[in-house]
Scaffold this motif. Structure first.
Motif, PDB file in Angstrom:
ATOM      1  N   MET A  46       0.835  -1.190   0.000  1.00 34.97           N
ATOM      2  CA  MET A  46       0.000   0.000   0.000  1.00 34.97           C
ATOM      3  C   MET A  46       0.871   1.240   0.000  1.00 34.97           C
ATOM      4  O   MET A  46       2.069   1.172   0.333  1.00 34.97           O
ATOM      5  CB  MET A  46      -0.926   0.019   1.224  1.00 34.97           C
ATOM      6  N   GLY A  47       0.287   2.357  -0.377  1.00 28.08           N
ATOM      7  CA  GLY A  47       1.059   3.583  -0.418  1.00 28.08           C
ATOM      8  C   GLY A  47       0.196   4.821  -0.382  1.00 28.08           C
ATOM      9  O   GLY A  47      -1.036   4.749  -0.496  1.00 28.08           O
ATOM     10  N   TRP A  48       0.855   5.935  -0.204  1.00 27.50           N
ATOM     11  CA  TRP A  48       0.221   7.251  -0.262  1.00 27.50           C
ATOM     12  C   TRP A  48       0.848   8.059  -1.390  1.00 27.50           C
ATOM     13  O   TRP A  48       2.070   8.071  -1.537  1.00 27.50           O
ATOM     14  CB  TRP A  48       0.422   8.004   1.055  1.00 27.50           C
ATOM     15  N   PHE A  49      -0.006   8.710  -2.146  1.00 30.33           N
ATOM     16  CA  PHE A  49       0.410   9.616  -3.202  1.00 30.33           C
ATOM     17  C   PHE A  49      -0.266  10.960  -2.966  1.00 30.33           C
ATOM     18  O   PHE A  49      -1.219  11.066  -2.198  1.00 30.33           O
ATOM     19  CB  PHE A  49       0.003   9.071  -4.576  1.00 30.33           C
ATOM     20  N   ARG A  50       0.206  11.985  -3.661  1.00 30.55           N
ATOM     21  CA  ARG A  50      -0.452  13.281  -3.556  1.00 30.55           C
ATOM     22  C   ARG A  50      -0.414  13.992  -4.904  1.00 30.55           C
ATOM     23  O   ARG A  50       0.444  13.713  -5.744  1.00 30.55           O
ATOM     24  CB  ARG A  50       0.199  14.135  -2.479  1.00 30.55           C
ATOM     25  N   GLN A  51      -1.346  14.917  -5.071  1.00 25.24           N
ATOM     26  CA  GLN A  51      -1.439  15.610  -6.349  1.00 25.24           C
ATOM     27  C   GLN A  51      -2.003  17.002  -6.143  1.00 25.24           C
ATOM     28  O   GLN A  51      -2.959  17.187  -5.383  1.00 25.24           O
ATOM     29  CB  GLN A  51      -2.328  14.827  -7.317  1.00 25.24           C
TER      30      GLN A  51
ATOM     31  N   TYR B 207      -3.908  10.610  -1.778  1.00 28.11           N
ATOM     32  CA  TYR B 207      -4.585   9.399  -2.194  1.00 28.11           C
ATOM     33  C   TYR B 207      -3.923   8.175  -1.587  1.00 28.11           C
ATOM     34  O   TYR B 207      -2.692   8.067  -1.550  1.00 28.11           O
ATOM     35  CB  TYR B 207      -4.537   9.264  -3.712  1.00 28.11           C
ATOM     36  N   CYS B 208      -4.758   7.242  -1.176  1.00 21.81           N
ATOM     37  CA  CYS B 208      -4.318   5.937  -0.731  1.00 21.81           C
ATOM     38  C   CYS B 208      -4.366   4.987  -1.926  1.00 21.81           C
ATOM     39  O   CYS B 208      -5.274   5.093  -2.762  1.00 21.81           O
ATOM     40  CB  CYS B 208      -5.265   5.475   0.378  1.00 21.81           C
ATOM     41  N   ALA B 209      -3.408   4.081  -2.015  1.00 21.45           N
ATOM     42  CA  ALA B 209      -3.362   3.124  -3.115  1.00 21.45           C
ATOM     43  C   ALA B 209      -2.949   1.754  -2.599  1.00 21.45           C
ATOM     44  O   ALA B 209      -2.248   1.652  -1.572  1.00 21.45           O
ATOM     45  CB  ALA B 209      -2.397   3.605  -4.191  1.00 21.45           C
ATOM     46  N   ALA B 210      -3.331   0.709  -3.335  1.00 20.20           N
ATOM     47  CA  ALA B 210      -3.016  -0.657  -2.907  1.00 20.20           C
ATOM     48  C   ALA B 210      -2.932  -1.582  -4.113  1.00 20.20           C
ATOM     49  O   ALA B 210      -3.499  -1.296  -5.175  1.00 20.20           O
ATOM     50  CB  ALA B 210      -4.074  -1.173  -1.942  1.00 20.20           C
ATOM     51  N   ASP B 211      -2.232  -2.685  -3.925  1.00 18.59           N
ATOM     52  CA  ASP B 211      -2.177  -3.724  -4.953  1.00 18.59           C
ATOM     53  C   ASP B 211      -1.610  -4.992  -4.344  1.00 18.59           C
ATOM     54  O   ASP B 211      -1.025  -4.965  -3.250  1.00 18.59           O
ATOM     55  CB  ASP B 211      -1.349  -3.286  -6.153  1.00 18.59           C
ATOM     56  N   TYR B 212      -1.753  -6.107  -5.075  1.00 15.96           N
ATOM     57  CA  TYR B 212      -1.223  -7.385  -4.619  1.00 15.96           C
ATOM     58  C   TYR B 212       0.215  -7.541  -5.087  1.00 15.96           C
ATOM     59  O   TYR B 212       0.564  -7.177  -6.216  1.00 15.96           O
ATOM     60  CB  TYR B 212      -2.078  -8.521  -5.160  1.00 15.96           C
TER      61      TYR B 212
END
Length: 124
Positions: free
Chosen positions: A34-39, A94-99
């Motif tokens: 998981m991670g955090w991004f910003r824009q 923004y929160c993001a996720a992936d396998y």
């Protein structure tokens, strides 16, 4: 699908702190990251921090030492503790996720699932 819902964004003064949360659900495999991004409007979405399912963390240089990413596996919640905030930290987060495995914060392409964002505004 992995629904992600961010919260905690607010307006603060420079030097202040905020904690963002991201409620996640729907993970069906053990390995994920998981991670955090910003824009900000008119600019590319940039990475802030990432965390692997086994707790490894990684950060962009511009937040290292000020921001801390963490997760509560029991609650399936991701956090971003932001201290010593600066006006240039103002953005939609923004929160993001992936396998998968690893700690990823710099590449949006590594993530398939995104939240709707929460606004952080830092005034000088």
């Amino acid at each position: 699908q992995v629904p992600l819902v961010e919260s905690g964004g607010d307006s603060v003064q420079s030097g202040g702190s905020l904690r963002l949360s991201c409620a996640a659900s729907g993970f069906t495999y053990r390995n994920y990251y998981m991670g955090w991004f910003r824009q900000v409007p008119g600019k590319e979405r940039e990475g802030v921090a990432g965390i692997s399912s086994d707790g490894r963390t990684c950060y962009a240089d511009y937040v290292k030492g000020r921001f801390t990413i963490s997760q509560d596996n029991a609650k399936m919640t991701l956090y971003l503790q932001m201290n010593s905030l600066k006006p240039e930290d103002t953005a939609m987060y923004y929160c993001a996720a992936d396998y998968g495995v690893g700690c990823w914060f710099s590449s949006r392409q590594k993530y398939s699932y995104w939240g709707q964002g929460t606004q952080v505004t830092v005034s000088s």
